[in-house]
Design a protein around this motif. Structure first.
Motif, PDB file in Angstrom:
ATOM      1  N   UNK A 121       0.632  -1.221  -0.403  1.00 48.93           N
ATOM      2  CA  UNK A 121      -0.193   0.337   0.015  1.00 48.93           C
ATOM      3  C   UNK A 121       0.956   1.124   0.293  1.00 48.93           C
ATOM      4  N   UNK A 122       0.661   2.775   0.096  1.00 47.66           N
ATOM      5  CA  UNK A 122       1.016   3.529   0.180  1.00 47.66           C
ATOM      6  C   UNK A 122       2.110   3.593   1.522  1.00 47.66           C
ATOM      7  N   UNK A 123       2.879   3.714   1.778  1.00 41.54           N
ATOM      8  CA  UNK A 123       3.764   3.851   2.804  1.00 41.54           C
ATOM      9  C   UNK A 123       4.370   2.081   3.030  1.00 41.54           C
ATOM     10  N   UNK A 124       4.173   2.093   4.379  1.00 42.45           N
ATOM     11  CA  UNK A 124       4.336  -0.011   5.088  1.00 42.45           C
ATOM     12  C   UNK A 124       3.716  -0.703   4.735  1.00 42.45           C
ATOM     13  N   UNK A 125       3.799  -2.097   3.549  1.00 42.30           N
ATOM     14  CA  UNK A 125       2.866  -2.679   4.253  1.00 42.30           C
ATOM     15  C   UNK A 125       2.191  -2.538   5.078  1.00 42.30           C
ATOM     16  N   UNK A 126       0.611  -3.646   4.750  1.00 51.72           N
ATOM     17  CA  UNK A 126       0.138  -3.397   5.486  1.00 51.72           C
ATOM     18  C   UNK A 126      -1.042  -5.240   5.751  1.00 51.72           C
ATOM     19  N   UNK A 127      -1.096  -5.918   6.969  1.00 50.48           N
ATOM     20  CA  UNK A 127      -1.970  -7.519   7.042  1.00 50.48           C
ATOM     21  C   UNK A 127      -3.412  -7.159   6.289  1.00 50.48           C
ATOM     22  N   UNK A 128      -3.679  -8.300   5.608  1.00 53.83           N
ATOM     23  CA  UNK A 128      -4.621  -8.228   5.360  1.00 53.83           C
ATOM     24  C   UNK A 128      -5.721  -7.419   6.439  1.00 53.83           C
ATOM     25  N   UNK A 129      -6.331  -8.119   7.647  1.00 56.71           N
ATOM     26  CA  UNK A 129      -6.970  -7.511   8.357  1.00 56.71           C
ATOM     27  C   UNK A 129      -6.957  -6.037   8.622  1.00 56.71           C
ATOM     28  N   UNK A 130      -5.114  -5.678   8.660  1.00 57.66           N
ATOM     29  CA  UNK A 130      -5.782  -3.963   8.877  1.00 57.66           C
ATOM     30  C   UNK A 130      -6.151  -3.153   7.215  1.00 57.66           C
ATOM     31  N   UNK A 131      -5.886  -3.971   6.206  1.00 55.18           N
ATOM     32  CA  UNK A 131      -5.678  -3.711   5.499  1.00 55.18           C
ATOM     33  C   UNK A 131      -7.251  -2.518   5.083  1.00 55.18           C
TER      34      UNK A 131
END
Length: 265
Positions: A121-131
């Motif tokens: 994503x924009x910035x650090x990668x995100x876990x699916x739950x938080x995404x």
């Protein structure tokens, strides 16, 4: 399916149903958020749901798109301007239909993934739950300006717990994003859910506490309302500082609305 994706879909469907009640003239009326119109709001949600689908595909396509968009925004182009240029002047009925197809596809795909899988994503990668939670938060928060425009009271549901979670988790981010030292420990948060349940985070400490309606907490961390326009009970220096600049969404520092500014127009 992942519960966050189920609730994301429900949140989007509820907003979609409300948007179908708008009059033709409503679509070009300015809301209290950056003078965006309801068309701008839906275009923004639709456009970044499309970008989310690129992330779900993986590969270089998302990275290239992200870098291009980041460069355009760094040069001063706003996300609403980008969405308008990308989508043209779609009639509201067509825009709504496209957005619905997109968020349904996105929510379904997210729901089938492991909650800890990483997505770019924009910035650090995100876990699916938080995404998924972030997409729900965006949908809920941007929908509020249209409810305010129409003077409609939106009945909250316990789906807002996801927004409370991302609000609490971005306590440190709020300060880091402004290049401020992160105070410690984080304040105790005790909220009353729409169902009447009690939601609590963090340990009780002298750093302060925040208590009250979960809806009001969500409104503050998404900057839908100034904390002064809510009934939250905020005690302690750290809690007071946090609520004065709380920001649970990505991007550079954004100041909350002034008291009375983001109320119904």
């Amino acid at each position: 399916m992942l519960q966050e994706s189920v609730d994301l879909l429900a949140e989007a469907e509820e907003l979609h149903g409300f948007l179908r009640t708008l009059d033709d003239a409503d679509w070009s009326r300015e809301t209290g958020f950056l003078s965006w119109t309801p068309w701008d709001v839906v275009a923004h949600l639709h456009f970044f749901d499309l970008v989310s689908l690129l992330s779900l595909e993986g590969g270089d396509a998302f990275i290239e798109r992200r870098d291009e968009l980041s460069e355009r925004m760094a040069k001063g182009e706003r996300s609403s301007q980008i969405a308008r240029r990308e989508l043209g002047d779609l009639p509201p009925v067509d825009l709504l239909a496209r957005w619905q197809r997109t968020y349904r596809d996105m929510a379904t795909q997210l729901g089938k993934l492991g909650p800890d899988q990483r997505l770019s994503w924009f910035g650090p990668d995100m876990g699916v739950r938080m995404f998924t939670t972030a997409r729900l938060m965006e949908t809920w928060a941007h929908g509020q300006e249209i409810y305010d425009l129409k003077w409609v009271e939106r009945a909250p549901t316990d789906r807002i717990r996801h927004i409370c979670v991302i609000g609490v988790k971005t306590f440190a981010w709020t300060f880091v994003n402004r290049r401020l030292e992160v105070p410690s420990p984080p304040p105790y948060v005790r909220l009353i859910a729409p169902s009447g349940a009690i939601w609590e985070w963090n340990e009780k400490s002298e750093s302060g506490r925040i208590e009250g309606d979960a809806l009001h907490f969500c409104q503050v961390v998404t900057q839908v309302r100034n904390v002064a326009d809510t009934a939250l009970e905020v005690k302690g220096e750290v809690a007071t500082r946090w609520m004065s600049i709380a920001q649970c969404f990505a991007g550079g520092p954004v100041d909350p609305p002034k008291p009375g500014q983001r109320t119904r127009k």
